[in-house]
Design a protein around this motif. Structure first.
Motif, PDB file in Angstrom:
ATOM      1  N   UNK A 134      40.787  44.673  26.873  1.00  0.00           N
ATOM      2  CA  UNK A 134      41.263  43.740  27.145  1.00  0.00           C
ATOM      3  C   UNK A 134      40.915  43.038  28.337  1.00  0.00           C
ATOM      4  N   UNK A 135      41.227  44.149  29.321  1.00  0.00           N
ATOM      5  CA  UNK A 135      41.227  43.377  30.407  1.00  0.00           C
ATOM      6  C   UNK A 135      40.350  42.344  31.026  1.00  0.00           C
ATOM      7  N   UNK A 136      39.237  41.929  30.529  1.00  0.00           N
ATOM      8  CA  UNK A 136      38.410  41.161  30.782  1.00  0.00           C
ATOM      9  C   UNK A 136      38.364  39.700  30.475  1.00  0.00           C
ATOM     10  N   UNK A 137      39.768  39.726  29.250  1.00  0.00           N
ATOM     11  CA  UNK A 137      39.654  38.660  28.282  1.00  0.00           C
ATOM     12  C   UNK A 137      41.369  38.134  29.333  1.00  0.00           C
ATOM     13  N   UNK A 138      40.891  37.206  29.864  1.00  0.00           N
ATOM     14  CA  UNK A 138      42.362  36.199  30.520  1.00  0.00           C
ATOM     15  C   UNK A 138      43.305  35.818  29.664  1.00  0.00           C
ATOM     16  N   UNK A 139      44.337  35.592  30.049  1.00  0.00           N
ATOM     17  CA  UNK A 139      45.735  35.183  29.362  1.00  0.00           C
ATOM     18  C   UNK A 139      46.489  36.112  27.797  1.00  0.00           C
ATOM     19  N   UNK A 669      28.102  39.287  37.174  1.00  0.00           N
ATOM     20  CA  UNK A 669      29.316  39.441  38.118  1.00  0.00           C
ATOM     21  C   UNK A 669      30.560  39.227  37.025  1.00  0.00           C
ATOM     22  N   UNK A 670      31.777  38.984  37.066  1.00  0.00           N
ATOM     23  CA  UNK A 670      32.107  37.738  35.771  1.00  0.00           C
ATOM     24  C   UNK A 670      33.634  38.255  36.441  1.00  0.00           C
ATOM     25  N   UNK A 671      34.828  37.537  36.693  1.00  0.00           N
ATOM     26  CA  UNK A 671      36.129  37.295  36.833  1.00  0.00           C
ATOM     27  C   UNK A 671      37.293  36.784  35.328  1.00  0.00           C
ATOM     28  N   UNK A 709      44.235  40.262  37.652  1.00  0.00           N
ATOM     29  CA  UNK A 709      42.892  40.127  37.866  1.00  0.00           C
ATOM     30  C   UNK A 709      42.132  40.858  37.553  1.00  0.00           C
ATOM     31  N   UNK A 710      40.640  40.291  37.498  1.00  0.00           N
ATOM     32  CA  UNK A 710      39.566  41.617  36.376  1.00  0.00           C
ATOM     33  C   UNK A 710      38.400  40.641  37.047  1.00  0.00           C
ATOM     34  N   UNK A 711      37.328  41.689  38.108  1.00  0.00           N
ATOM     35  CA  UNK A 711      36.638  41.171  38.465  1.00  0.00           C
ATOM     36  C   UNK A 711      35.564  42.637  38.428  1.00  0.00           C
ATOM     37  N   UNK A 712      34.090  42.222  38.143  1.00  0.00           N
ATOM     38  CA  UNK A 712      33.315  43.144  37.743  1.00  0.00           C
ATOM     39  C   UNK A 712      31.808  42.721  38.472  1.00  0.00           C
ATOM     40  N   UNK A 713      31.701  43.770  39.044  1.00  0.00           N
ATOM     41  CA  UNK A 713      30.207  43.298  39.243  1.00  0.00           C
ATOM     42  C   UNK A 713      29.154  44.467  38.858  1.00  0.00           C
ATOM     43  N   UNK A 714      27.693  44.413  37.905  1.00  0.00           N
ATOM     44  CA  UNK A 714      26.940  45.023  38.208  1.00  0.00           C
ATOM     45  C   UNK A 714      25.527  45.168  38.300  1.00  0.00           C
ATOM     46  N   UNK A 715      24.623  45.982  38.501  1.00  0.00           N
ATOM     47  CA  UNK A 715      23.534  46.026  39.007  1.00  0.00           C
ATOM     48  C   UNK A 715      22.187  46.823  37.797  1.00  0.00           C
ATOM     49  N   UNK A 716      21.668  45.790  37.715  1.00  0.00           N
ATOM     50  CA  UNK A 716      20.457  45.885  36.139  1.00  0.00           C
ATOM     51  C   UNK A 716      19.638  46.065  36.451  1.00  0.00           C
TER      52      UNK A 716
END
Length: 804
Positions: A134-139, A669-671, A709-716
C-alpha cells in the motif's frame, strides 16, 4: 479455551440469529424465484453473457493492469464498459457491483480517488506485507508493528490507524474484519500473499461501502477461477529461516469451474530473544472456489459461486518493546520476560454468491457470508502491578522492574501478569446489489441499489496467569481463574441501504448517492466472578444509531486525456457497544477536488482533500498502550487536510509497434506523495492514552506523518525485470501536541529501499530475488504499547515459480 464457560453460547446464538435466518431465507427465496421466472420466460433482446471462463487476461478485471509499463508481462486492459455495455461479461459486472473499484479502467471513471493494484503490480516485488504493497497508493497512513504486516494498522486521509479500525476492510467485496460493527479492530487481516489484486477507494465514491466512510475502503481480491486448466507453484527461502510456499490449480468447463489454493509462510523472526528461542510465526492459508453457471449463450445467464477459506496462525509475537537506550544499542533485542508471549488465531470464511442478468440493462448480485475467528494473544501486561509501558518510558524510576523484564535478576513470585486475551468472533450477513443501466437520448444512467443485513459479535473470556523469572527463564507461579479479567459479549445488528446513480451527459458525469445505516448494539458483561455466565452479576448496555450518509461526485472531461473531478460526502464511523461513557458517532463533512491526466504510458493524478470532523472518536486498546477495555472517547471537532499525488510513465517512450514492441527495453517509473495535516479544534481533558492528559486547541493528531513519499524505477525486457523502490516516512508524534516533538514522543523519519529482480529461465519457469530494507536501516515504527519497536531489518529471499 475453557469450554465450560461457553456452554450458554449456542442457545444465545440461536436466539439472536433467528430473525436474521428468517430474513435470509426470505431474501434467498425471492431472488431464486426471480431467477427462475426470468429463465422460464426469457427476455427478448438478451445478449450472450459469458462467465469467468473467458480469458482472464483480457476480460477479468482482476487480471487487468493499471498500465504500469514494463511489468513481467504486459496484460491487455479491460475494454471500457461505458462505451459498449453489451460487451460486458458477468465478471466485469460482478466486479463493478461488489468490488470497490472493479478494474484500472473503472478507476479512471470514478469521480473521486480510486486506485487499483493489479496482479502484475503485486508480482513485481512478491511482497507478502500489505503495508509495503500500500505504500504505492497516496493518502494512506500506516503504522508498522511486527515487520511482517500480519496485523497492520492502516488509516486513510488522517483517520486513526489503530488496527485498521477506521476504514472499511473487505475481501472480495465482503466485510472481513472479525466484528466490523461490534469490535472493528482487525486482529485478523486477509493473507496478502495469496491476493490477486488490491483496491482502494476514498472520497464521495466510497459511500457505496460502509459502515466507515470517513476515510475510505480497502478491498483485497482473492484468486479468480481460471478459464482453462492451469496452476502455479511458487517456493522461496530467505533470511531468518524464512520459507514461503504458494500453490494454485484451477479450471473452467462449460457449466462448472473451480480453483484451489494454499499459501504457507513461516519464519524464525528477526528479533533476538534473551535466553534463546525464535520470534517468528507459522501461517497456513487455504482457499477453495466452486462455480456453477448456465450456458454462456443462455437468454438469461446465471451463476452461483461458493467460496471456502481457512487461515491458521501461530506466532511468537509480543507487545513488549525496548527502552530508548536498549534500542540504540541492540534494536532487535527482546527481553526475557516476553519468552511466553504468543498469539494463536483461527479464521474460517464461507461465501455463496449468486448472479443473474435477465437482459443487457438489468442484473442482480447477491452474497451470503459467514466468518468465524478465534484468537488468543497470551502476553506480558505488567510487572509488579506497574504497566510495562510506564516502566520502559521511565527506566530510571523503575530500574528494578526493568531488571526483572530483562532477566538480569531473579524476580519474586507473581511478578509478571500474562494475560490470556482470548476472544471469539463471528460476522454474518446477506448483501445484494441491483444494477440497472439506461441509455437515453443524450443522458445515460447507471443506477445501483444495494442492501445488506449484517450481524456480528465479539466474545471475551480472559484471565491473567502470574509468572516469575528464575535464572533468565520465565516460570509459572499462579494460574488465573477463567473470566477473571474480562467476561463479556458485545454484539451488533445492522441494516444498510445505498442508492447511487451515475448520470452522464456530454463531458459531464454526476454521481449522487445516499447510504442509510441502522445499527443496534448490545454489551452483556457477566462480571469477573461468573465464568459459567449464570447472569448473577449481569449488566447490559444497549445503543441504537440511525445515520444518513449522502454524497455527490462530479467529473468533467476537459479532453480525452484530461479530466477534473470533485465531491462532497458525509463521513461516518459507528461507536462500538464497549463504551462506559456516552459517546456520539464519529461524523465529518468531507470535500475533495482533483484532476487526472493520461496520455500514452503516462498517468498523473492530483487530489486535495479537506475533512471537517464534528466529533472524532478514540478507542482504548491494549495495542495502543491503553487498558484494552475498548472504551471510546469523544475527541470533538478536528480538521484534516491534505494533498495526494501520483505519477507514472515509461522513460523509454512508447517504442516501436508490432512484434518489436514485446522485445524492447522499458524503464517504468512511479512516484506517489501524500501530505496530511490534522489538528484538534477544541481543548479538553481526557484519559485516552494517545491524547492524555490534555488536548489544547491546535494540537496535532498522533501517528500521522506530515509527508510521505514513494518512488520506484524499473528496467525490464523480454523475460526479465528488475525494480528498485524507496519509501520516505516523515517524523510523527505519539501523543497529541504542537510545536517541537519531545524526544519521548518522537518517531523519527526514515527511508527504506527495496529491490527485486526476476528472470525467465525458460518457458513458464521463473527465478526471482527480493531484498527488503536494502541498506539495513534500523528505525523505530512505534512507541506503543510498551516501549520502542523496530522495523524489519535487511531481509533477502530467493524464489522459484512455475506456471502451467
Amino acid at each position: 479455551m475453557n469450554q465450560a464457560a461457553y456452554t450458554s453460547i449456542p442457545s444465545q446464538f440461536c436466539q439472536k440469529t433467528g430473525t436474521f435466518q428468517q430474513t435470509l431465507s426470505a431474501v434467498l427465496i425471492g431472488w431464486l424465484l426471480l431467477g427462475a421466472a426470468a429463465s422460464a420466460q426469457g427476455v427478448p433482446g438478451s445478449a450472450d453473457v459469458p462467465g469467468s471462463a473467458d480469458d482472464p487476461g483480457e476480460d477479468n478485471p482482476a487480471e487487468s493492469s493499471q498500465a504500469t509499463p514494463g511489468g513481467p508481462e504486459e496484460v491487455p486492459a479491460v475494454a471500457d464498459p461505458a462505451s459498449d455495455p453489451e460487451s460486458r461479461d458477468s465478471q466485469e459486472i460482478i466486479y463493478d457491483r461488489v468490488m470497490v473499484v472493479g478494474s484500472s479502467t473503472s478507476a479512471e471513471r470514478v469521480p473521486g480517488s480510486a486506485h487499483f493494484l493489479s496482479k502484475m503490480d503485486l508480482e513485481k516485488y512478491h511482497h507478502t506485507d500489505i503495508q509495503r504493497i500500500l505504500r504505492q497508493v497516496p493518502g494512506i497512513n500506516i503504522q508498522e508493528e511486527d515487520g511482517f504486516g500480519l496485523r497492520p494498522n492502516i488509516g486513510m486521509r488522517g483517520t486513526g490507524v489503530e488496527r485498521s479500525s477506521k476504514i472499511t476492510l473487505l475481501e472480495d467485496g465482503v466485510l472481513i474484519a472479525p466484528a466490523p460493527y461490534a469490535a472493528p479492530s482487525a486482529y485478523y487481516f486477509p493473507t496478502a500473499g495469496r491476493m490477486e489484486s488490491v483496491e482502494v477507494r476514498k472520497g464521495s465514491a466510497a459511500i457505496k461501502q460502509g459502515p466507515f466512510t470517513n476515510g475510505g475502503a480497502l478491498n483485497l481480491i482473492s484468486s479468480t477461477i481460471p478459464s482453462t486448466l492451469s496452476g502455479t507453484v511458487d517456493l522461496s527461502f530467505g533470511d531468518h529461516e524464512t520459507a514461503k510456499g504458494h500453490a494454485q490449480v484451477g479450471a473452467s468447463y462449460d457449466h462448472v469451474g473451480f480453483v484451489f489454493e494454499t499459501f504457507q509462510h513461516q519464519t524464525d523472526g528477526f528479533k533476538d530473544l534473551d535466553g534463546g528461542g525464535d520470534t517468528g510465526f507459522e501461517l497456513e492459508d487455504y482457499l477453495f472456489k466452486l462455480r456453477f453457471n448456465t450456458d454462456h449463450d443462455a437468454r438469461v445467464y446465471q451463476e452461483v459461486e461458493v467460496k471456502l477459506g481457512r487461515t491458521d496462525q501461530e506466532g511468537r509475537e509480543t507487545y513488549l518493546g525496548l527502552t530508548q537506550g536498549d534500542f540504540d544499542r541492540t534494536p532487535y533485542r527482546r527481553y526475557a520476560a516476553s519468552q511466553e508471549d504468543r498469539i494463536d488465531t483461527e479464521h474460517e470464511q464461507i461465501q455463496l454468491r449468486h448472479f443473474v442478468r435477465p437482459n443487457d440493462h438489468f442484473d442482480v448480485t447477491t452474497i451470503v457470508y459467514r466468518n468465524n475467528f478465534f484468537r488468543n494473544w497470551f502476553k506480558n501486561e505488567s510487572t509488579q502491578g506497574i504497566s510495562n509501558g510506564r516502566i520502559l518510558d521511565d527506566p530510571t524510576t523503575y530500574a528494578t522492574q526493568l531488571a526483572f523484564l530483562r532477566g538480569d535478576i531473579d524476580s519474586p513470585d507473581d511478578a509478571f501478569a500474562l494475560r490470556n486475551n482470548r476472544r471469539d468472533y463471528y460476522s454474518q450477513g446477506i448483501q445484494s446489489v441491483l444494477g440497472w443501466r439506461y441509455d437515453g437520448d443524450g443522458v445515460d444512467h447507471s443506477l445501483e441499489v444495494g442492501v445488506r443485513f449484517h450481524e456480528d459479535e465479539e466474545d471475551r473470556l480472559q484471565e491473567e496467569d502470574l509468572y516469575a523469572v528464575r535464572d533468565g527463564r520465565m516460570v509459572l507461579t499462579a494460574t488465573g481463574r477463567s473470566g477473571s479479567q474480562a467476561n463479556r459479549i458485545g454484539s451488533a445488528e445492522a441494516v444498510a441501504i445505498f442508492v447511487q446513480d451515475q448520470i452522464t451527459f456530454g463531458r459531464w458525469s454526476f454521481t449522487p448517492g445516499v447510504r442509510f445505516e441502522h445499527i443496534e448494539t448490545q454489551r452483556l458483561d457477566y462480571g469477573r466472578n461468573d465464568p459459567l455466565r449464570a447472569g448473577a452479576d449481569l449488566s447490559t448496555r444497549e445503543n441504537e444509531i440511525d445515520a444518513v450518509i449522502p454524497g455527490l461526485g462530479i467529473s468533467y472531461d476537459v479532453s480525452s486525456e484530461w479530466s477534473i473531478f470533485g465531491g462532497v460526502h458525509r463521513g461516518f464511523s459507528p461507536p462500538s457497544p464497549s463504551s462506559r461513557e456516552p459517546v456520539e458517532e464519529e461524523r465529518s463533512t468531507n470535500f475533495e477536488l482533483g484532476t487526472r491526466y493520461r496520455q500514452g504510458a503516462s498517468d498523473l493524478e492530483l487530489v486535495g482533500f479537506y475533512n471537517d470532523y464534528d466529533n472524532l472518536l478514540g478507542a482504548d486498546t491494549a495495542s495502543g498502550g491503553g487498558t484494552g477495555s475498548g472504551d471510546l472517547f469523544n475527541g470533538g471537532a478536528v480538521e484534516i487536510q491534505g494533498l495526494e499525488a501520483s505519477f507514472s510513465t515509461d522513460l523509454a517512450g512508447l517504442g516501436s509497434k508490432g512484434s518489436d514492441n514485446n522485445a524492447r527495453i522499458r524503464i517504468p517509473v512511479r512516484t506517489t506523495y501524500t501530505y496530511t495535516a490534522g489538528e484538534f479544534q477544541s481543548s479538553f481533558e481526557t484519559s485516552f492514552a494517545d491524547w492524555s492528559p490534555e488536548v489544547i486547541r491546535g494540537d496535532e493528531l498522533p501517528y500521522i506523518p506530515e509527508h510521505q513519499l514513494f518512488a520506484e524505477i524499473g528496467l525490464t525486457g523480454r523475460g526479465w525485470s528488475t525494480f528498485l523502490s524507496a519509501t520516505y516516512v516523515d517524523e510523527m508524534r505519539t501523543n497529541a501536541g504542537q510545536g517541537e516533538i519531545p524526544d519521548a514522543e518522537l518517531i523519527e523519519s526514515h527511508v527504506t529501499v527495496d529491490v527485486s529482480g526476476e528472470i525467465e529461465l525458460f518457458d513458464r519457469y521463473r527465478l526471482y530475488v527480493q531484498v527488503r530494507n536494502l541498506f539495513d536501516e534500523a528505525f523505530v515504527v512505534a512507541r506503543r504499547p510498551y516501549g520502542l519497536r523496530p522495523g524489519l531489518p535487511r531481509s533477502a529471499m530467493v524464489g522459484f515459480q512455475v506456471d502451467f
